[in-house]
Design an enzyme around this catalytic site. Structure first.
Site, PDB file in Angstrom:
ATOM      1  CB  CYS A   2      35.165  43.431  45.785  1.00  0.00           C
ATOM      2  SG  CYS A   2      35.553  41.805  45.735  1.00  0.00           S
TER       3      CYS A   2
HETATM    4  N1  GLN Z   1      40.093  38.007  46.753  1.00  0.00           N
HETATM    5  C1  GLN Z   1      38.738  38.360  46.747  1.00  0.00           C
HETATM    6  C2  GLN Z   1      37.864  37.373  45.950  1.00  0.00           C
HETATM    7  O1  GLN Z   1      38.292  36.514  45.274  1.00  0.00           O
HETATM    8  C3  GLN Z   1      38.376  39.594  46.827  1.00  0.00           C
HETATM    9  C4  GLN Z   1      38.366  40.135  45.104  1.00  0.00           C
HETATM   10  C5  GLN Z   1      38.293  41.622  44.950  1.00  0.00           C
HETATM   11  O2  GLN Z   1      38.556  42.388  45.870  1.00  0.00           O
HETATM   12  N2  GLN Z   1      38.016  41.778  43.737  1.00  0.00           N
HETATM   13  O3  GLN Z   1      36.543  37.444  46.043  1.00  0.00           O
END
Ligand code: GLN
Length: 241
Positions: A2
């Protein structure tokens, strides 16, 4: 992975943080510059803020969605009139196997702190109590519940312990309570920009201001209106735990 950011400083509009910067979260939702896992962040978004007119101790408010940020006309309409001096926002690229609904989108909260996690962690290394307390079965929500249960004063130690239990974990974090921003780099980077108006900590700079500072991996950032402190994580925290 993210992309996320936290702001602490003079009240400003959410649009000025998220939508308007040339390389803000809106742009990062479809064209991130520094993302090493995943191509875009189309699996939802969230904004949390401590409202300036809320009574002391009032919980933060949140607006989250499972839709891509670029398609949310209502948010684009309201964000220019949404003001706050403490904001934490994220766009999501869901880890495979994690839930897709808005409760899995950061920021998470315990009623005081807002928490965003950039990365992934094996939920089986986290205490069962955290899974019960978490707002979602998403790994990031369980991690947030665990970190807040342990207390933010032990953030560095807790992150180091989780990383030891799951050496493949990526554990970059942003936390804000309206008076402080705490951040961790562990596997994914962060940068900060400290100006007279306040401090922003973000996955990647939202513009080309030359004052942005990149934080090295495995560091803890403590930011207040007065300044930013960056300290290494790892050996010292392992020794202390
Ligand atoms: N593991 C988290 C999610 O599934 C964050 C994912 C991320 O950092 N892309 O949302």
């Amino acid at each position: 992975m993210c992309r996320h950011l936290a702001w602490l400083g003079e009240p400003r509009t959410v649009a000025s943080l998220v939508l308007e910067p040339p390389h803000g979260l809106l742009t990062q939702s479809y064209a991130p510059r520094r993302q090493s896992h995943g191509l875009m962040n189309a699996d939802g978004w969230g904004v949390g803020l401590h409202h300036p007119e809320a009574p002391p101790g009032a919980p933060p408010v949140r607006w989250r969605s499972s839709r891509p940020l670029w398609g949310d006309a209502s948010f684009h309409s309201v964000a220019p009139v949404l003001w706050a001096g403490s904001v934490l926002a994220a766009v999501r690229s869901a880890t495979p196997g994690m839930p897709a609904d808005e409760t899995a989108a950061a920021p998470f909260t315990d009623g005081t702190w807002l928490v965003s996690h950039n990365g992934r962690v094996d939920r089986s290394v986290l205490p069962a109590a955290a899974a019960v307390a978490a707002e979602s079965t998403c790994d990031s929500a369980v991690l947030a519940a665990h970190l807040l249960d342990r207390g933010v004063d032990d953030l560095g130690t807790t992150v180091t312990e989780v990383a030891a239990a799951d050496p493949t974990a990526r554990l970059s974090l942003l936390l804000g309570d309206g008076t402080r921003v705490l951040a961790v780099t562990w596997g994914d980077p962060l940068s900060y920009l400290h100006t007279e108006a306040g401090v922003v900590v973000a996955s990647e700079p939202y513009d080309d201001d030359l004052r942005w500072v990149d934080v090295a991996d495995r560091h803890l950032v403590v930011a207040t209106r007065d300044g930013v402190q960056v300290t290494p994580l790892g050996a010292r925290h392992r020794a202390a735990s």
